[in-house]
Design a protein around this motif. Sequence first.
Motif, PDB file in Angstrom:
ATOM      1  N   GLY A 155      16.939 -90.548 -39.972  1.00  0.00           N
ATOM      2  CA  GLY A 155      17.437 -91.486 -38.959  1.00  0.00           C
ATOM      3  C   GLY A 155      18.884 -91.910 -39.128  1.00  0.00           C
ATOM      4  N   LEU A 156      19.549 -91.372 -40.153  1.00  0.00           N
ATOM      5  CA  LEU A 156      20.899 -91.853 -40.422  1.00  0.00           C
ATOM      6  C   LEU A 156      21.901 -91.380 -39.379  1.00  0.00           C
ATOM      7  CD1 LEU A 156      20.835 -91.434 -44.286  1.00  0.00           C
ATOM      8  CD2 LEU A 156      20.607 -93.535 -42.976  1.00  0.00           C
ATOM      9  N   GLY A 157      21.642 -90.191 -38.811  1.00  0.00           N
ATOM     10  CA  GLY A 157      22.544 -89.653 -37.788  1.00  0.00           C
ATOM     11  C   GLY A 157      22.611 -90.560 -36.569  1.00  0.00           C
ATOM     12  N   ASP A 158      21.450 -90.971 -36.079  1.00  0.00           N
ATOM     13  CA  ASP A 158      21.431 -91.843 -34.899  1.00  0.00           C
ATOM     14  C   ASP A 158      22.102 -93.178 -35.204  1.00  0.00           C
ATOM     15  OD1 ASP A 158      20.161 -89.929 -33.478  1.00  0.00           O
ATOM     16  OD2 ASP A 158      18.146 -90.793 -33.654  1.00  0.00           O
ATOM     17  N   LEU A 159      21.812 -93.684 -36.395  1.00  0.00           N
ATOM     18  CA  LEU A 159      22.417 -94.954 -36.793  1.00  0.00           C
ATOM     19  C   LEU A 159      23.946 -94.838 -36.794  1.00  0.00           C
ATOM     20  CD1 LEU A 159      22.204 -97.839 -38.067  1.00  0.00           C
ATOM     21  CD2 LEU A 159      22.152 -96.721 -40.286  1.00  0.00           C
ATOM     22  N   LEU A 160      24.444 -93.751 -37.410  1.00  0.00           N
ATOM     23  CA  LEU A 160      25.896 -93.589 -37.505  1.00  0.00           C
ATOM     24  C   LEU A 160      26.541 -93.354 -36.143  1.00  0.00           C
ATOM     25  CD1 LEU A 160      26.304 -91.538 -40.785  1.00  0.00           C
ATOM     26  CD2 LEU A 160      26.820 -93.940 -40.401  1.00  0.00           C
TER      27      LEU A 160
END
Length: 436
Positions: free
Chosen positions: A151-156
Amino acid sequence: MRNSVVAIVGRPNVGKSTIFNRLVGERISIVEDIPGVTRDRIYAKAEWLNSTFRLIDTGGIEIGDEPLLIQMREQAEVAIREADVIIFLVNGREGITAADEEVAKILYKSNKPVVLAVNKVDNPDMREQIYEFYALGFGEPYPISGTHGLGLGDLLDSVVHLFPERENEIVDDDIIHFSLIGRPNVGKSSLVNALLNEERVIVSDIAGTTRDAIDTNFEKDEREFVIIDTAGMRKRGKIYETTEKYSILRALKAIERSDVVLTLIDAESGIIEQDKKIAGYAHDAGKAVVIVVNKWDTILQHDQAIKEFEEQVRAHFQFLDYAPIIYLSAKTKKRIHTLLPKVIQASENHTKRVETNVLNDVIMDALAINPAPSKHGKKLKVLYATQVAVKPPTFVVFVNDPELMHFSYERFLENQIREAFGFEGTPIKIYARKRS
Ligand code: GDP
Ligand code: GDP
């Protein structure tokens, strides 16, 4: 251009440090099952898509034995003050706690954009648990897992979208910005004062007190400088501002805005581990560096004094082998006139461009002196080199196979380039790229 700053806030144990390490891309701080475990670093460079930004793990700013609530408040305040965008981290396995609400209250009052991330959502089945976090009032919660990197991609994506536009920032390249770093009591304030009070320096403007430093414009011999002074900012009153981690953070931000960084060493008390750590920040940031040995008045003056001290400095600061060393006394002002010429020289080398054809002559001569190595029967072929950037000077060497470019050969090429072009005071970077 200044990098945007992102801060991670949240109560202890939600996974701030884990996420920090993930986003920075290396394990640079130690994560353990102990709440509030001390961190090595709280500030680092991270990248996403075409954005480079600075990340702060506010959990690393610990303030003595203050109660938890005060710690959290202070950390949230640091985030609000320092960051362009705040990642508010909560724990999806525990739901909203009173401490989360406490942090939320502080963040509401700021005008900073906040992205809410729900950590420890380690598998898709757990996604439903994020909905209760809408109640915190920061819009859509982003489910992530620090340990699994989910989920880090969406967060970033969402963080990067909130970065402020910086197109209007004007940077005057003729002005040399420099800062002074060093552990407490090496004489940073004294040296700033000594420089600015020097007879032939014309202070044109106190350009402003930023959140982290006092910038002063001055002129000497028709050159313009800005001195970025963080030392004078010590006694501001907030609890966290007196912590060591915070003063490092402030120094790092000053380094980022500098062309040249003066690394101060105290001749009287000698070199200690902390000096190396601090100097390492300037080197890592790719800035020009001048090593200043202050309090030279306290050293028994004899013919060998400088030579002996220089040996010590070189032995301790091997990574700064390109930095000139000067010896002065902020107190007596002795040799203080030697400082600005070195700053100018380092800055000019930091922005120097060399012509491609001359560079290639140097590289070809280097190859003749010391032929490229082979590995597993394969020989490194160097085709040509070109300078691709300044600040610091950066070179790309095109080769048949970058794997064959050994560190020691790169080092050899660097030395040859330095010998030919004299890049004293600046780091240089060399990258090997494939071209068949
Ligand atoms: P901080 O105090 O907020 O910086 O939290 P830490 O990063 O030190 O993490 C606290 C604990 O939560 C550690 O035991 C981590 O291993 C654990 N942790 C962090 N992220 C995750 C995650 O995504 N899933 C799970 N299951 N545990 C996590
Ligand atoms: P900072 O914490 O790095 O800003 O250091 P200060 O400028 O506050 O100086 C710390 C102490 O060192 C003060 O007592 C200064 O008077 C003293 N000091 C600074 N420069 C010199 C110097 O060149 N020689 C001597 N003997 N003392 C100095």
